[in-house]
Design a protein around this motif. Structure first.
Motif, PDB file in Angstrom:
ATOM      1  N   PHE A 183      52.912  84.165  56.569  1.00  0.00           N
ATOM      2  CA  PHE A 183      54.076  83.299  56.372  1.00  0.00           C
ATOM      3  C   PHE A 183      53.997  82.073  57.281  1.00  0.00           C
ATOM      4  O   PHE A 183      54.418  80.970  56.906  1.00  0.00           O
ATOM      5  N   GLY A 184      53.470  82.246  58.491  1.00  0.00           N
ATOM      6  CA  GLY A 184      53.318  81.117  59.396  1.00  0.00           C
ATOM      7  C   GLY A 184      52.323  80.094  58.877  1.00  0.00           C
ATOM      8  O   GLY A 184      52.545  78.878  58.973  1.00  0.00           O
ATOM      9  N   ILE A 185      51.212  80.581  58.306  1.00  0.00           N
ATOM     10  CA  ILE A 185      50.230  79.664  57.723  1.00  0.00           C
ATOM     11  C   ILE A 185      50.845  78.926  56.539  1.00  0.00           C
ATOM     12  O   ILE A 185      50.610  77.726  56.337  1.00  0.00           O
ATOM     13  N   ALA A 186      51.652  79.642  55.746  1.00  0.00           N
ATOM     14  CA  ALA A 186      52.324  78.998  54.612  1.00  0.00           C
ATOM     15  C   ALA A 186      53.257  77.897  55.104  1.00  0.00           C
ATOM     16  O   ALA A 186      53.319  76.803  54.504  1.00  0.00           O
ATOM     17  N   LEU A 187      53.984  78.152  56.192  1.00  0.00           N
ATOM     18  CA  LEU A 187      54.886  77.142  56.741  1.00  0.00           C
ATOM     19  C   LEU A 187      54.102  75.927  57.246  1.00  0.00           C
ATOM     20  O   LEU A 187      54.515  74.776  57.040  1.00  0.00           O
ATOM     21  N   CYS A 188      52.957  76.181  57.884  1.00  0.00           N
ATOM     22  CA  CYS A 188      52.112  75.080  58.348  1.00  0.00           C
ATOM     23  C   CYS A 188      51.601  74.261  57.169  1.00  0.00           C
ATOM     24  O   CYS A 188      51.526  73.017  57.248  1.00  0.00           O
ATOM     25  N   LEU A 189      51.230  74.948  56.085  1.00  0.00           N
ATOM     26  CA  LEU A 189      50.765  74.235  54.896  1.00  0.00           C
ATOM     27  C   LEU A 189      51.845  73.318  54.357  1.00  0.00           C
ATOM     28  O   LEU A 189      51.572  72.157  53.984  1.00  0.00           O
ATOM     29  N   LEU A 190      53.089  73.798  54.309  1.00  0.00           N
ATOM     30  CA  LEU A 190      54.195  72.957  53.847  1.00  0.00           C
ATOM     31  C   LEU A 190      54.353  71.732  54.746  1.00  0.00           C
ATOM     32  O   LEU A 190      54.563  70.607  54.260  1.00  0.00           O
ATOM     33  N   GLY A 191      54.243  71.947  56.042  1.00  0.00           N
ATOM     34  CA  GLY A 191      54.384  70.838  56.965  1.00  0.00           C
ATOM     35  C   GLY A 191      53.282  69.796  56.798  1.00  0.00           C
ATOM     36  O   GLY A 191      53.546  68.586  56.749  1.00  0.00           O
ATOM     37  N   VAL A 192      52.048  70.270  56.690  1.00  0.00           N
ATOM     38  CA  VAL A 192      50.917  69.347  56.546  1.00  0.00           C
ATOM     39  C   VAL A 192      51.015  68.562  55.248  1.00  0.00           C
ATOM     40  O   VAL A 192      50.808  67.339  55.219  1.00  0.00           O
ATOM     41  N   PHE A 193      51.359  69.264  54.162  1.00  0.00           N
ATOM     42  CA  PHE A 193      51.448  68.553  52.879  1.00  0.00           C
ATOM     43  C   PHE A 193      52.614  67.562  52.880  1.00  0.00           C
ATOM     44  O   PHE A 193      52.503  66.474  52.293  1.00  0.00           O
ATOM     45  N   SER A 194      53.708  67.915  53.536  1.00  0.00           N
ATOM     46  CA  SER A 194      54.847  66.993  53.586  1.00  0.00           C
ATOM     47  C   SER A 194      54.469  65.697  54.303  1.00  0.00           C
ATOM     48  O   SER A 194      54.808  64.592  53.861  1.00  0.00           O
ATOM     49  N   VAL A 195      53.752  65.823  55.411  1.00  0.00           N
ATOM     50  CA  VAL A 195      53.310  64.634  56.150  1.00  0.00           C
ATOM     51  C   VAL A 195      52.336  63.815  55.306  1.00  0.00           C
ATOM     52  O   VAL A 195      52.417  62.579  55.245  1.00  0.00           O
ATOM     53  N   PHE A 196      51.417  64.531  54.636  1.00  0.00           N
ATOM     54  CA  PHE A 196      50.439  63.841  53.782  1.00  0.00           C
ATOM     55  C   PHE A 196      51.142  63.071  52.662  1.00  0.00           C
ATOM     56  O   PHE A 196      50.829  61.893  52.397  1.00  0.00           O
ATOM     57  N   ALA A 197      52.107  63.727  52.004  1.00  0.00           N
ATOM     58  CA  ALA A 197      52.806  63.078  50.901  1.00  0.00           C
ATOM     59  C   ALA A 197      53.638  61.890  51.392  1.00  0.00           C
ATOM     60  O   ALA A 197      53.681  60.835  50.735  1.00  0.00           O
ATOM     61  N   TRP A 198      54.281  62.027  52.519  1.00  0.00           N
ATOM     62  CA  TRP A 198      55.095  60.918  53.054  1.00  0.00           C
ATOM     63  C   TRP A 198      54.227  59.708  53.351  1.00  0.00           C
ATOM     64  O   TRP A 198      54.574  58.578  53.022  1.00  0.00           O
ATOM     65  N   LYS A 199      53.068  59.961  53.984  1.00  0.00           N
ATOM     66  CA  LYS A 199      52.173  58.842  54.289  1.00  0.00           C
ATOM     67  C   LYS A 199      51.640  58.196  53.016  1.00  0.00           C
ATOM     68  O   LYS A 199      51.519  56.972  52.936  1.00  0.00           O
ATOM     69  N   ARG A 200      51.293  59.026  52.006  1.00  0.00           N
ATOM     70  CA  ARG A 200      50.758  58.471  50.765  1.00  0.00           C
ATOM     71  C   ARG A 200      51.799  57.610  50.052  1.00  0.00           C
ATOM     72  O   ARG A 200      51.476  56.568  49.483  1.00  0.00           O
ATOM     73  N   LEU A 201      53.068  58.037  50.069  1.00  0.00           N
ATOM     74  CA  LEU A 201      54.124  57.292  49.370  1.00  0.00           C
ATOM     75  C   LEU A 201      54.557  56.044  50.129  1.00  0.00           C
ATOM     76  O   LEU A 201      55.106  55.107  49.528  1.00  0.00           O
ATOM     77  N   HIS A 202      54.330  56.010  51.430  1.00  0.00           N
ATOM     78  CA  HIS A 202      54.810  54.894  52.229  1.00  0.00           C
ATOM     79  C   HIS A 202      53.694  53.981  52.722  1.00  0.00           C
ATOM     80  O   HIS A 202      53.955  53.051  53.469  1.00  0.00           O
ATOM     81  N   GLU A 203      52.467  54.241  52.306  1.00  0.00           N
ATOM     82  CA  GLU A 203      51.408  53.328  52.713  1.00  0.00           C
ATOM     83  C   GLU A 203      51.518  52.046  51.872  1.00  0.00           C
ATOM     84  O   GLU A 203      51.984  52.083  50.722  1.00  0.00           O
ATOM     85  N   PRO A 204      51.138  50.901  52.401  1.00  0.00           N
ATOM     86  CA  PRO A 204      51.287  49.640  51.678  1.00  0.00           C
ATOM     87  C   PRO A 204      50.466  49.605  50.400  1.00  0.00           C
ATOM     88  O   PRO A 204      49.404  50.233  50.325  1.00  0.00           O
ATOM     89  N   GLU A 205      50.987  48.886  49.403  1.00  0.00           N
ATOM     90  CA  GLU A 205      50.202  48.645  48.197  1.00  0.00           C
ATOM     91  C   GLU A 205      49.000  47.794  48.536  1.00  0.00           C
ATOM     92  O   GLU A 205      49.073  46.884  49.367  1.00  0.00           O
ATOM     93  N   PRO A 206      47.821  48.082  47.963  1.00  0.00           N
ATOM     94  CA  PRO A 206      46.658  47.257  48.238  1.00  0.00           C
ATOM     95  C   PRO A 206      46.877  45.822  47.762  1.00  0.00           C
ATOM     96  O   PRO A 206      47.549  45.586  46.760  1.00  0.00           O
TER      97      PRO A 206
END
Length: 256
Positions: A229-252
């Motif tokens: 369950f702890g690894i699952a929680l870490c996965l959620l955290g990592v993916f959330s950070v990844f998705a936030w950065k992908r959505l908020h990175e500047p348009e090329p």
């Protein structure tokens, strides 16, 4: 517009970029949660098994079952009457708890055929002897001749794992309590398919000494469940950070 002033990637293209990693993360999350739930189920099963073993092993001794069923009968507390065939004992390499906590003694378990008064033979693990008492002549005071009664726990044949050496019956070298193997090597054609782990004898000073079986099954499944369950929680955290950065990175930049 300069690159520093570019707008975040909030359009449909940015969301499409998250589909593949999102599906992969979702699949991994399902597997991790499934493993956690499975460990919780195993925890309940192990607790039930431990309770059943303790209940059987502490019950008043009864006669061995006529039809052996390991799932039903193993760890049953039994009593048999008859005599030991001391000339056909077998020594199995093993360890036993020493007088110093945390220190084990090297030696052997003494497996002796027992001729039952009501017919048939059964192997009895009489207990442990240290290495220096391997030779039977050095522990004559521990032999039991004539009629006697044995009280102990029924055990199934001990399976040999990949880390246990293969036996050498010709040299009398055994490393696991292999009931059919030992019976065949000793010519015991009518031996029971189980053995009896003899109880300890209070105040005993001779060897071998019974009561070596410890009903101490590890039950770490709750810890394993928390790990998954702890690894699952870490996965959620990592993916959330990844998705936030992908959505908020500047348009090329589209060009100069």
């Amino acid at each position: 517009m300069s690159a520093s002033e570019a707008a975040p990637r909030t359009g449909s293209g940015a969301w499409r970029d998250l589909i593949a990693p999102g599906l992969s993360a979702l699949l991994a999350l399902a597997v991790l949660l499934g493993l956690g739930v499975w460990q919780l189920a195993r925890k309940g099963e192990k607790e039930a098994l431990i309770a059943r073993i303790v209940s059987r092993s502490t019950a008043p001794p009864v006669a061995p079952p006529a039809d052996w069923n390991p799932a039903r009968d193993e760890f049953e507390h039994v009593r048999v009457t008859g005599r030991f065939l001391n000339d056909r004992e077998t020594l199995v390499h093993g360890l036993a708890a020493g007088e110093t906590p945390g220190r084990a003694l090297q030696g052997y378990y003494v497996i002796t055929p027992f001729e039952r008064a009501d017919g048939g033979l059964v192997l009895v693990n009489r207990g442990f002897v240290p290495t220096e008492l391997k030779v039977q002549a050095d522990r004559r005071d521990g032999l039991v001749d004539g009629g006697t009664t044995v009280v102990g726990l029924l055990r199934a044949s001990e399976a040999r794992t990949m880390f246990v050496p293969a036996p050498d019956p010709a040299r009398g070298e055994w490393f696991n309590r292999d009931v059919p193997g030992i019976s065949a090597a000793r010519g015991l054609t009518d031996a029971a398919p189980y053995l009896i782990e003899a109880d300890a004898v209070p105040g005993q000073t001779t060897w071998p000494r019974g009561g070596q079986l410890r009903v101490d099954l590890p039950n770490n499944h709750l810890q394993y469940a928390f790990t998954w369950f702890g690894i699952a929680l870490c996965l959620l955290g990592v993916f959330s950070v990844f998705a936030w950065k992908r959505l908020h990175e500047p348009e090329p930049a589209g060009g100069a």
